[in-house]
Design an enzyme around this catalytic site. Structure first.
Site, short mmCIF file in Angstrom:
data_model
loop_
_atom_site.label_atom_id
_atom_site.label_comp_id
_atom_site.label_asym_id
_atom_site.label_seq_id
_atom_site.Cartn_x
_atom_site.Cartn_y
_atom_site.Cartn_z
N GLY A 185 0.82 -1.21 0.00
CA GLY A 185 0.00 0.00 0.00
C GLY A 185 0.85 1.25 0.00
N PRO A 186 0.22 2.41 -0.24
CA PRO A 186 0.96 3.67 -0.25
C PRO A 186 1.56 3.98 1.13
CG PRO A 186 -1.24 3.91 -1.20
CD PRO A 186 -1.20 2.58 -0.55
N PRO A 187 2.52 4.90 1.18
CA PRO A 187 3.12 5.26 2.48
C PRO A 187 2.08 5.88 3.41
CG PRO A 187 4.47 6.05 0.66
CD PRO A 187 3.19 5.57 0.06
N GLY A 188 2.18 5.54 4.70
CA GLY A 188 1.34 6.14 5.72
C GLY A 188 -0.03 5.54 5.87
N THR A 189 -0.31 4.42 5.22
CA THR A 189 -1.65 3.83 5.29
C THR A 189 -1.81 2.87 6.46
OG1 THR A 189 -0.89 2.21 3.65
CG2 THR A 189 -2.19 4.08 2.85
N HIS B 53 -6.41 33.54 -12.45
CA HIS B 53 -5.91 32.18 -12.74
C HIS B 53 -6.65 31.15 -11.87
CE1 HIS B 53 -2.62 29.29 -13.84
NE2 HIS B 53 -3.05 28.72 -12.71
N GLU B 54 -6.69 31.39 -10.56
CA GLU B 54 -7.35 30.44 -9.66
C GLU B 54 -8.86 30.41 -9.90
OE1 GLU B 54 -5.75 28.35 -7.95
OE2 GLU B 54 -3.77 29.23 -8.26
N ASP C 162 0.67 23.11 -13.54
CA ASP C 162 -0.51 22.66 -14.28
C ASP C 162 -0.12 22.00 -15.59
OD1 ASP C 162 -1.97 23.82 -12.25
OD2 ASP C 162 -2.23 25.72 -13.32
N THR D 276 2.81 -0.82 8.92
CA THR D 276 3.60 -1.15 10.11
C THR D 276 2.73 -1.18 11.35
OG1 THR D 276 5.49 -0.04 9.05
CG2 THR D 276 5.65 -0.50 11.41
#
Length: 673
Positions: free
Chosen positions: A245-249, A468-469, A543, A252
């Site tokens: 899985g991705p890190p931090g999920t 822009h935003e 972007d 451990t």
């Protein structure tokens, strides 16, 4: 009494003579301590007191209070001996009685820079004094016996201490097991052993979310607790389970929960701990680890970040990575499923790079199961927040579900960081409780970085950033398949001058229309600059990078191109890194480039078309953003109306709101009853 003692057989020896008390080494320690205190008692008087040359010159010399000046050349100081009839004047500084400075002196001392300078100053200070009353200094050298002794003894003491330390390390590592017997026990396994006494205080209750992963891991724990239930039916316990899985999920953390739940020994080790600068150490540590595990069987061995040693082996040995790493991997493969059996030893491993692992490591019989630990969805984020908010002092009636809605795409580690950051922000503001706004500030800081309100931005640049935003927000709001907007800000954060927060839809597959709409909303900022100012800026760098990578993935990986339809050049085996050429010809590369440019141009034109058709709303939104600096989805709904469709994430939000409303109604009914 003496006669009674002599007649006592317990106090006499075989010849009838009184027994002498046995010698005890502690008596020596007691005598040394008493001697130390006696020396302190008899020699605890004050030593010469520190003074200055100015005091000696202006007071002691001028009033003829000094009987002798003794210059200690090797110490750089001058000792002052006072006349006996002048000691009463300095009794407050010299002391009285037993603890006073000895009358014989020296009574004071001061430091000097050089003897020549001191002699000149002394001569100048005594120019008006008669010759018979002048004080001429005496000179002496005092050897420092302790320093001389230490200079000879200390090196031998250090060498002896180093030798004893090395000897002890060798004796500890000199076991007869595999990998032992060498200096410093290099070949010994560095795995931490957790048993009943040292088991981590983490169980499955502390692991929020990950329900499917917990079910598979709990089955392994249940097999170790009740093996007969499975063996009676002919079942065999899986030899290994790989957490991917991705890190931090929480991979451990899930392994820690297994260690807390299982009533068996648990070995924990990182993949990088097998690798050492010496040849053969990694394989030796693998052998030693499994030797210890077999002695403690049934047990669990957890290897974190197994990709450090489990990377796929290269076909060409001369261009492969590290031969030592490959030897370690070969030994691990043999120990997991080789000629010798490892009955009762279960391997748990964790990695976030399963695509680069060796095929032989992933086959059945070694890692029978791959447990995927994905990013949490809305309900799982709510459970994770409840776990991490336990030790935090919260304001009353804080809506935890609101926090779960504001953190799409966050992992468990990110949520823990949000809770901690919110507590730090509240403490910085001297609050007694952590409030809702503190969590919002923490989320903004983690996503976009720290606010930089003092950054110098001209009015023209600020206006360009706002349009822009607003272009991003307008296009994403009006497109059906684009991610819905949460809020837009033009406050500089980190390296960005403006930012937009979206609520990504949680989906397993993505269609061409969804990818295209996301590209259009990403290009909305550049299109807004061209429409309103008839010029473009460098603010769209991130972007353009994102859109280009997405377009190449559509054509080269997902087979969404026109001329290259249903063709993918993606290599999931990870063997591309060992080759020096592309998996397609130059002509195909030109076709990919043309199709990518065509997709991006089409998305850009559609973004310009949407902004042109809704020019008034876009300008109104940009001016509102210039005024407030931060706008939310409610402001877009007032200008453009509600969005056409609800995403899966919004449906979950609606379901959670309905459940919370039902719980409030039930609690009110119970209170009235």
């Amino acid at each position: 009494m003496a006669e009674n003692n002599n007649n006592n057989p317990m106090m006499n020896d075989e010849n009838g003579k009184p027994k002498m008390p046995r010698f005890n080494v502690y008596w020596v320690y007691i005598i040394i301590i008493l001697g130390f205190f006696l020396i302190q008692y008899f020699y605890s008087g004050k030593t010469a007191q520190l003074t200055t040359w100015q005091e000696v010159k202006n007071q002691m010399l001028e009033k003829q209070e000094i009987s002798k000046l003794l210059v200690v050349r090797n110490a750089g100081k001058v000792e002052v001996y006072l006349k006996e009839d002048k000691l009463e004047k300095y009794k407050d500084r010299l002391g009285q009685g037993f603890g006073a400075v000895p009358k014989a002196g020296p009574h004071f001392y001061f430091t000097i820079g050089s003897i020549e300078t001191f002699e000149r100053q002394l001569a100048e200070a005594q120019t008006n004094i008669e010759e018979s009353q002048k004080i001429y200094p005496e000179y002496v050298d005092r050897p420092n016996y302790w320093a001389d002794i230490l200079s000879w003894v200390l090196p031998f003491v250090i060498l002896a201490a180093i030798w004893i330390y090395i000897f002890r390390r060798i004796s500890r590592g000199g076991g007869g097991g595999p990998g032992g017997g060498n200096i410093f026990s290099v070949g010994k396994s560095k795995a931490q052993l957790f048993d009943k006494e040292t088991r981590p205080r983490v169980d499955f209750k502390d692991v929020a979310g990950l329900e499917e992963a917990k079910i598979e891991v709990m089955e392994i724990v249940d097999f170790l607790k009740n093996p007969k239930k499975y063996t009676e039916l002919g079942g065999k316990i899986p030899k290994g389970a790989l957490l991917v899985g991705p890190p931090g999920t929480g991979k451990t953390l899930l392994a820690k929960a297994v260690a807390g739940e299982a009533n068996v020994p648990f070995f924990s080790m990182s993949g990088s701990e097998f690798v050492e600068m010496f040849v053969g150490v990694g394989a030796s540590r693998v052998r030693d680890l499994f030797r210890q595990a077999k002695e403690k069987a049934p047990c669990i061995v957890f290897i974190d970040e197994i990709d450090a040693i489990g990377r796929a082996r290269g076909k060409n040995p001369s261009f492969s990575g590290n031969d030592e790493r490959e030897n370690t991997l070969n030994q691990l493969l043999t120990e997991m499923d080789g000629f010798a059996s490892n009955q009762g030893v279960i391997i748990l491993a964790a990695t976030n790079r399963a695509d680069i692992l060796d095929r032989a490591l992933l086959r059945a019989g070694r890692f029978d199961r791959q447990i995927h630990v994905e990013l949490p969805d809305l309900k799982e984020r709510l459970d994770i927040f409840k776990v991490h908010l336990r030790p935090i002092k919260l304001e009353e009636n804080l809506d935890i579900s609101f926090l779960a809605k504001q953190t799409p795409g966050f992992s468990g580690a990110d949520i823990a960081n949000v809770c901690n950051e919110a507590a730090l922000i509240a403490a910085r503001k001297n609050k007694k409780y952590v409030e809702k706004q503190d969590f919002l500030d923490a989320i903004d800081r983690i996503i976009g970085g720290l606010e930089k309100k003092n950054k110098i931005i001209s009015k023209e640049e600020r206006r360009t950033i706002a349009y822009h935003e607003a272009g991003h927000a307008t296009v994403s709001w009006l497109l059906e398949h684009a991610n819905p907007l949460l809020k837009v800000s033009i406050i500089p954060r980190g390296r960005s001058l403006g930012a937009a927060w979206y609520l990504p839809e949680e989906r397993q597959i993505t269609t061409t229309e969804q990818l295209f709409d996301e590209m259009c909303s990403t290009l909305g900022g550049r299109a807004a600059e061209e429409i309103n100012f008839n010029k473009i800026s460098t603010g769209a760098l991130s972007d353009l990078e994102r859109v280009t990578k997405q377009a190449y993935a559509m054509v080269a990986y997902f087979g969404m191109g026109k001329s290259l339809r249903n063709i993918s050049y993606y290599d999931s085996t990870g063997q591309v890194e060992f080759t020096f050429s592309k998996p397609y010809s130059e002509k195909t590369a030109e076709q990919i480039d043309e199709e990518v440019k065509e997709i991006i141009d089409k998305a850009y034109e559609r973004a310009k078309q949407i902004l042109t058709e809704n020019h008034e709303g876009h300008v109104q939104l940009a001016e509102l953003l210039l005024e407030r600096e931060v706008i939310f989805s409610e402001d877009l709904e007032k200008i453009f109306g509600p969005r056409k469709t609800l995403s899966r994430e919004q449906e979950l939000v609606k379901e959670l709101d309905e459940e919370a409303h039902k719980q409030d109604l039930e609690s009110k009914e119970n209170q009235t009853e």
